[in-house]
Scaffold this active site. Structure first.
Site, PDB file in Angstrom:
ATOM      1  N   SER A 223     -39.001  48.433  65.296  1.00 18.44           N
ATOM      2  CA  SER A 223     -38.297  49.481  64.568  1.00 18.44           C
ATOM      3  C   SER A 223     -38.458  50.797  65.300  1.00 18.44           C
ATOM      4  O   SER A 223     -39.570  51.162  65.698  1.00 18.44           O
ATOM      5  CB  SER A 223     -38.856  49.608  63.142  1.00 18.44           C
ATOM      6  OG  SER A 223     -38.420  50.804  62.535  1.00 18.44           O
ATOM      7  N   LYS A 224     -37.357  51.524  65.447  1.00 17.40           N
ATOM      8  CA  LYS A 224     -37.430  52.824  66.120  1.00 17.40           C
ATOM      9  C   LYS A 224     -38.232  53.826  65.308  1.00 17.40           C
ATOM     10  O   LYS A 224     -38.692  54.831  65.848  1.00 17.40           O
ATOM     11  CB  LYS A 224     -36.022  53.357  66.383  1.00 17.40           C
ATOM     12  CG  LYS A 224     -35.194  53.628  65.137  1.00 17.40           C
ATOM     13  CD  LYS A 224     -33.786  54.071  65.504  1.00 17.40           C
ATOM     14  CE  LYS A 224     -32.924  54.318  64.269  1.00 17.40           C
ATOM     15  NZ  LYS A 224     -31.546  54.695  64.612  1.00 17.40           N
ATOM     16  N   ARG A 225     -38.407  53.577  64.024  1.00 21.65           N
ATOM     17  CA  ARG A 225     -39.196  54.482  63.182  1.00 21.65           C
ATOM     18  C   ARG A 225     -40.702  54.258  63.353  1.00 21.65           C
ATOM     19  O   ARG A 225     -41.498  55.109  63.017  1.00 21.65           O
ATOM     20  CB  ARG A 225     -38.817  54.307  61.711  1.00 21.65           C
ATOM     21  CG  ARG A 225     -37.379  54.708  61.398  1.00 21.65           C
ATOM     22  CD  ARG A 225     -37.058  54.496  59.930  1.00 21.65           C
ATOM     23  NE  ARG A 225     -35.686  54.853  59.614  1.00 21.65           N
ATOM     24  CZ  ARG A 225     -34.643  54.062  59.779  1.00 21.65           C
ATOM     25  NH1 ARG A 225     -34.834  52.833  60.250  1.00 21.65           N
ATOM     26  NH2 ARG A 225     -33.421  54.453  59.475  1.00 21.65           N
ATOM     27  N   ARG A 226     -41.040  53.066  63.867  1.00 25.07           N
ATOM     28  CA  ARG A 226     -42.457  52.707  63.912  1.00 25.07           C
ATOM     29  C   ARG A 226     -42.927  52.377  65.340  1.00 25.07           C
ATOM     30  O   ARG A 226     -44.069  52.630  65.695  1.00 25.07           O
ATOM     31  CB  ARG A 226     -42.686  51.490  63.003  1.00 25.07           C
ATOM     32  CG  ARG A 226     -44.092  50.964  62.952  1.00 25.07           C
ATOM     33  CD  ARG A 226     -44.172  49.716  62.084  1.00 25.07           C
ATOM     34  NE  ARG A 226     -43.262  48.669  62.544  1.00 25.07           N
ATOM     35  CZ  ARG A 226     -42.286  48.156  61.801  1.00 25.07           C
ATOM     36  NH1 ARG A 226     -42.103  48.583  60.565  1.00 25.07           N
ATOM     37  NH2 ARG A 226     -41.492  47.226  62.276  1.00 25.07           N
TER      38      ARG A 226
END
Length: 460
Positions: A223-226
């Site tokens: 995930s690009k958020r994580r």
């Protein structure tokens, strides 16, 4: 930024296209204006070029822009409406929620037989067959079957008349002559709907290949958020494009045998979509880093020096341009090349050669400067004043100094290394001393002794 999953999909597409003498098509799906900027398209093209997919290659076609084909998308939707394969719907989300009692149930077919005509605010929906199933022939996953009863009458065009992703994709694939779609498994749920559209438009669907999801060390989807997922970020950290390509090709596929590190040209010839696994592919940064180290060590000296160049200038380098000595770096480069795992490590590896004073890592200082360090530095300085300035002679001198203090060479050289380089690890010590020269070595030993004295006098 270009997701590593997208890079893997691109490489698999590229391999198949080139094997077959076919064409790799780059299409920019830019109908979402909020996520559409020209520089982002440039970023995609540059990222593809970094992994060897060049727009001037005969196998490359595009970029095409989905927004340029909006009229054709709507024309196809109206054609389906005229053939009674689609109908208009004026249901609001609130009405659907009230009828079904849930926000998560699919559309209930309320407008199927109302014979609504086109009008503002009315969405166009595909009329999914009531019976049977849609079988997807997938080169990776076999023939998954989807009951048509589980596929809702999905939207083709919104109430404002704009076509949605599903029909836009199918029409663009038709217009561009797409015969094979290779993409991530998250798109598999869309495939029966797209296949129904292909068939409704009187065309034979392409072959499909849905690649396994890429996961992190916790087996969670990247995930690009994580997670760190942008290809550009890895390249900016000093991962070689060739190493990235090699590693990405192995995320779900293998060439057979025990070999993993091999050139792309060979992998391209060996690659088969039918051999791709369905299990999640673990993006192992440690393994990628090990791959990268192998590729760095395989570079020719001039290639290594050129690859390091971005990290030897501002903003990466802590020294002024006039402090950098090209000849000195070229002498140190072979020593560094065997130790780097990513190119960005080169800055810290050689900074002691170009800075007036080394960057002193406090942890390294505390670890190396144990009781007795001052006396050892003093005796080392005395010995080095007259030693022949060659690595093997310098080593012999420090072995003797260490023995005098009851220390093996590994223990004896620790405070000397920190005095000269600021760190407990780095390039081979004696070769580093030879590069620094007698004058700078003696000056740094003196400076380290002064620092020890200052610290000893400081109040505890």
């Amino acid at each position: 930024m270009f997701h590593v999953g997208g890079a893997r999909s691109a490489l698999y597409n590229w391999a198949v296209a080139r094997q077959a003498g076919g064409t790799f098509v780059l299409r920019v799906e830019d109908t979402d204006t909020a996520r559409n900027k020209p520089e982002w398209t440039d970023g995609i093209i540059n990222a593809l070029a970094a992994i060897g997919i060049h727009e001037d290659d005969p196998a490359f076609e595009g970029p095409y822009f989905q927004s340029h084909n909006a009229a054709r998308h709507m024309e196809a939707g109206l054609r389906l409406y005229d053939a009674d394969r689609a109908y208009y719907c004026d249901c609001t989300r609130q009405q659907l929620r009230e009828r079904t009692g849930s926000e998560h149930l699919g559309y209930d077919g309320h407008c199927r037989e109302r014979a609504l005509t086109p009008d503002e605010g009315r969405a166009l929906r595909f009329r999914t067959p009531d019976e049977g199933e849609t079988v997807v022939t997938d080169l990776v996953r076999g023939t998954p079957a989807f009951p048509n009863s589980a596929i809702e009458d999905f939207v083709l065009a919104r109430g404002d008349g704009s076509p949605v992703f599903l029909i836009a994709n199918v029409v663009d694939d038709l217009d561009e002559g797409i015969t094979l779609v290779v993409r991530g498994e998250e798109h598999l749920s869309n495939t029966p709907k797209q296949q129904l559209l292909w068939e409704a438009l009187g065309a034979e669907p392409p072959r499909w290949a849905h690649l396994p999801v890429i996961v992190n060390e916790k087996r969670q989807k990247l995930s690009k958020r994580r997670d760190k997922v942008a290809l550009e970020d890895y390249l900016a950290d000093g991962f070689l494009p060739e190493a990235m390509v090699n590693y990405l090709m192995l995320l779900g596929w293998g060439p057979g045998g025990d070999r993993e590190i091999l050139p792309y040209e060979e992998m391209e010839q060996l690659f088969r979509l039918e051999d791709v696994n369905t299990s999640p592919a673990f993006f192992d940064v440690k393994k990628l880093t090990a791959f990268n180290g192998e590729y760095i060590r395989a570079l020719a000296p001039e290639q290594f020096a050129a690859a390091c160049a971005p990290w030897l200038i501002a903003p990466h380098a802590p020294w002024a341009p006039e402090e950098f000595d090209t000849a000195l770096f070229e002498a140190a480069a072979p020593l560094a090349q065997t130790r780097l795992t990513v190119l960005s490590e080169i800055t810290a590896c050689v900074d002691f050669l170009f800075l007036t004073e080394p960057v002193r890592e406090e942890g390294s200082w505390n670890k190396a400067m144990k009781p007795g360090a001052d006396a050892l530095l003093r005796d080392a300085r005395t010995a080095l004043t007259t030693t022949i300035w060659q690595a093997d002679e310098l080593k012999a001198a420090l072995v003797t100094v260490g023995e005098r203090h009851g220390l093996k060479l590994g223990k004896a050289q620790a405070p000397i290394r920190v005095a000269l380089t600021g760190r407990t690890v780095g390039l081979p010590l004696f070769e580093s001393m030879e590069l620094l020269g007698r004058e700078r070595v003696l000056a740094r030993l003196d400076a380290a002794r002064e620092e020890l004295a200052t610290r000893a006098q400081a109040p505890s």
